[in-house]
Design a protein around this motif. Structure first.
Motif, PDB file in Angstrom:
ATOM      1  N   ASP A  62     -28.705   1.752  39.325  1.00 25.35           N
ATOM      2  CA  ASP A  62     -27.431   1.445  39.964  1.00 25.35           C
ATOM      3  C   ASP A  62     -27.359   2.204  41.293  1.00 25.35           C
ATOM      4  O   ASP A  62     -27.414   3.429  41.319  1.00 25.35           O
ATOM      5  CB  ASP A  62     -26.284   1.872  39.057  1.00 25.35           C
ATOM      6  CG  ASP A  62     -24.915   1.481  39.583  1.00 25.35           C
ATOM      7  OD1 ASP A  62     -24.774   1.227  40.799  1.00 25.35           O
ATOM      8  OD2 ASP A  62     -23.963   1.455  38.786  1.00 25.35           O
ATOM      9  N   LYS A  91     -27.430 -13.604  37.242  1.00 26.51           N
ATOM     10  CA  LYS A  91     -26.615 -13.357  36.053  1.00 26.51           C
ATOM     11  C   LYS A  91     -26.837 -11.946  35.536  1.00 26.51           C
ATOM     12  O   LYS A  91     -27.903 -11.366  35.744  1.00 26.51           O
ATOM     13  CB  LYS A  91     -26.992 -14.333  34.930  1.00 26.51           C
ATOM     14  CG  LYS A  91     -26.631 -15.768  35.169  1.00 26.51           C
ATOM     15  CD  LYS A  91     -27.010 -16.589  33.953  1.00 26.51           C
ATOM     16  CE  LYS A  91     -26.370 -17.958  33.972  1.00 26.51           C
ATOM     17  NZ  LYS A  91     -26.588 -18.642  32.687  1.00 26.51           N
ATOM     18  N   GLN A  92     -25.828 -11.429  34.871  1.00 31.95           N
ATOM     19  CA  GLN A  92     -25.980 -10.236  34.044  1.00 31.95           C
ATOM     20  C   GLN A  92     -25.753 -10.719  32.623  1.00 31.95           C
ATOM     21  O   GLN A  92     -24.644 -11.107  32.273  1.00 31.95           O
ATOM     22  CB  GLN A  92     -24.970  -9.154  34.411  1.00 31.95           C
ATOM     23  CG  GLN A  92     -25.105  -7.923  33.525  1.00 31.95           C
ATOM     24  CD  GLN A  92     -24.038  -6.893  33.827  1.00 31.95           C
ATOM     25  OE1 GLN A  92     -23.947  -6.399  34.929  1.00 31.95           O
ATOM     26  NE2 GLN A  92     -23.232  -6.576  32.826  1.00 31.95           N
ATOM     27  N   ILE A  97     -22.970 -13.660  38.093  1.00 32.28           N
ATOM     28  CA  ILE A  97     -22.547 -12.672  39.086  1.00 32.28           C
ATOM     29  C   ILE A  97     -22.385 -13.341  40.450  1.00 32.28           C
ATOM     30  O   ILE A  97     -21.397 -13.136  41.142  1.00 32.28           O
ATOM     31  CB  ILE A  97     -23.574 -11.523  39.189  1.00 32.28           C
ATOM     32  CG1 ILE A  97     -23.710 -10.790  37.852  1.00 32.28           C
ATOM     33  CG2 ILE A  97     -23.216 -10.559  40.318  1.00 32.28           C
ATOM     34  CD1 ILE A  97     -22.477 -10.050  37.384  1.00 32.28           C
ATOM     35  N   ILE A 124     -21.432  -5.981  38.788  1.00 31.60           N
ATOM     36  CA  ILE A 124     -22.639  -5.639  38.028  1.00 31.60           C
ATOM     37  C   ILE A 124     -22.405  -4.298  37.347  1.00 31.60           C
ATOM     38  O   ILE A 124     -22.164  -3.294  38.009  1.00 31.60           O
ATOM     39  CB  ILE A 124     -23.885  -5.563  38.936  1.00 31.60           C
ATOM     40  CG1 ILE A 124     -24.134  -6.904  39.618  1.00 31.60           C
ATOM     41  CG2 ILE A 124     -25.113  -5.136  38.124  1.00 31.60           C
ATOM     42  CD1 ILE A 124     -25.237  -6.875  40.668  1.00 31.60           C
ATOM     43  N   ASP A 126     -24.578  -3.467  34.540  1.00 30.48           N
ATOM     44  CA  ASP A 126     -25.836  -3.112  33.875  1.00 30.48           C
ATOM     45  C   ASP A 126     -27.009  -3.676  34.683  1.00 30.48           C
ATOM     46  O   ASP A 126     -27.352  -4.844  34.554  1.00 30.48           O
ATOM     47  CB  ASP A 126     -25.858  -3.661  32.448  1.00 30.48           C
ATOM     48  CG  ASP A 126     -27.075  -3.222  31.659  1.00 30.48           C
ATOM     49  OD1 ASP A 126     -27.988  -2.581  32.245  1.00 30.48           O
ATOM     50  OD2 ASP A 126     -27.141  -3.540  30.452  1.00 30.48           O
ATOM     51  N   TYR A 127     -27.593  -2.828  35.509  1.00 25.52           N
ATOM     52  CA  TYR A 127     -28.691  -3.250  36.364  1.00 25.52           C
ATOM     53  C   TYR A 127     -29.996  -3.459  35.593  1.00 25.52           C
ATOM     54  O   TYR A 127     -31.002  -3.841  36.166  1.00 25.52           O
ATOM     55  CB  TYR A 127     -28.902  -2.246  37.506  1.00 25.52           C
ATOM     56  CG  TYR A 127     -27.882  -2.390  38.620  1.00 25.52           C
ATOM     57  CD1 TYR A 127     -28.189  -3.071  39.791  1.00 25.52           C
ATOM     58  CD2 TYR A 127     -26.604  -1.849  38.503  1.00 25.52           C
ATOM     59  CE1 TYR A 127     -27.271  -3.209  40.818  1.00 25.52           C
ATOM     60  CE2 TYR A 127     -25.672  -1.975  39.526  1.00 25.52           C
ATOM     61  CZ  TYR A 127     -26.009  -2.655  40.673  1.00 25.52           C
ATOM     62  OH  TYR A 127     -25.089  -2.800  41.687  1.00 25.52           O
ATOM     63  N   ASP A 129     -30.019  -5.584  32.973  1.00 30.79           N
ATOM     64  CA  ASP A 129     -29.843  -6.861  32.281  1.00 30.79           C
ATOM     65  C   ASP A 129     -29.591  -8.001  33.266  1.00 30.79           C
ATOM     66  O   ASP A 129     -28.789  -8.886  33.009  1.00 30.79           O
ATOM     67  CB  ASP A 129     -28.692  -6.759  31.273  1.00 30.79           C
ATOM     68  CG  ASP A 129     -28.623  -7.957  30.335  1.00 30.79           C
ATOM     69  OD1 ASP A 129     -29.646  -8.663  30.178  1.00 30.79           O
ATOM     70  OD2 ASP A 129     -27.534  -8.221  29.784  1.00 30.79           O
ATOM     71  N   LEU A 130     -30.272  -7.960  34.405  1.00 31.43           N
ATOM     72  CA  LEU A 130     -30.090  -9.020  35.400  1.00 31.43           C
ATOM     73  C   LEU A 130     -31.106 -10.136  35.188  1.00 31.43           C
ATOM     74  O   LEU A 130     -32.219  -9.904  34.724  1.00 31.43           O
ATOM     75  CB  LEU A 130     -30.216  -8.444  36.813  1.00 31.43           C
ATOM     76  CG  LEU A 130     -29.145  -7.429  37.193  1.00 31.43           C
ATOM     77  CD1 LEU A 130     -29.399  -6.885  38.598  1.00 31.43           C
ATOM     78  CD2 LEU A 130     -27.748  -8.029  37.100  1.00 31.43           C
TER      79      LEU A 130
END
Length: 189
Positions: A62, A91-92, A97, A124, A126-127, A129-130
């Protein structure tokens, strides 16, 4: 500096996209340097029928800022008649997103960059879970060939942790009245 999250696994392939080599989609669109000799591809087919696939991205830290976030996808329509529309979605998990909106493809491979707004980047949480979701539509029913050559997400480097003296704090327990060794105390973050 910049961090890059590149495809590291396949999530879904509802549109029956094919890798140019091997069996994994992510493995042919994950390169750091542009390489148009490997790619994923699909023929358009029926008018208006979306051909989709989704890949997970490797984790980045992050950056703790909401600027400088981009989704970049290199793609083309081999027929070059403007029959193909592709949409690229960051997407996350299952949450969208940001979306590129509909992009009309050219015959030569080109980079399509979607710059996230500050609000989109702030959403965002949770970086790690992209994902990148690609949806292609052949609007003219010409069996146009859609191809994706490279895809990645970029964002700024994480801020360096604060170290050393971050501030001076007053400690009432160590006041001039209560101690001969009175002095400010140091604190770090």
């Amino acid at each position: 500096m910049t961090q890059y999250a590149r495809p590291d696994s396949d999530i879904s392939n509802a549109g029956s996209w094919s890798p140019s080599t091997g069996t994994d989609l992510f493995a042919v669109i994950d390169e750091a340097a542009t390489n148009d000799s490997d790619y994923v591809t699909v023929d358009g087919g029926m008018v208006g029928a979306a051909k989709t696939f989704e890949v997970a991205l490797g984790a980045v830290t992050d950056p703790e800022v909401d600027t400088g976030h981009k989704l970049v996808v290199r793609a083309n329509d081999a027929a070059g008649v403007g029959a193909v529309d592709l949409t690229f979605i960051l997407k996350q998990g299952s949450t969208t997103i940001a979306s590129s909106g509909t992009q009309t493809m050219s015959s030569a491979p080109a980079n399509y960059t979607t710059t996230l707004s500050d609000a989109e980047a702030a959403s965002i949480t949770d970086y790690s879970d992209l994902r990148i979701h690609v949806s292609g539509v052949d609007n003219m029913g010409m069996d146009a060939t859609m191809s994706v050559f490279q895809a990645f997400f970029e964002c700024p480097n994480a801020l360096a942790p604060a170290g050393g003296i971050a501030g001076i704090a007053y400690s009432p327990a160590r006041s001039a009245a209560s101690s001969a060794s009175f002095g400010p105390t140091q604190r770090t973050r």
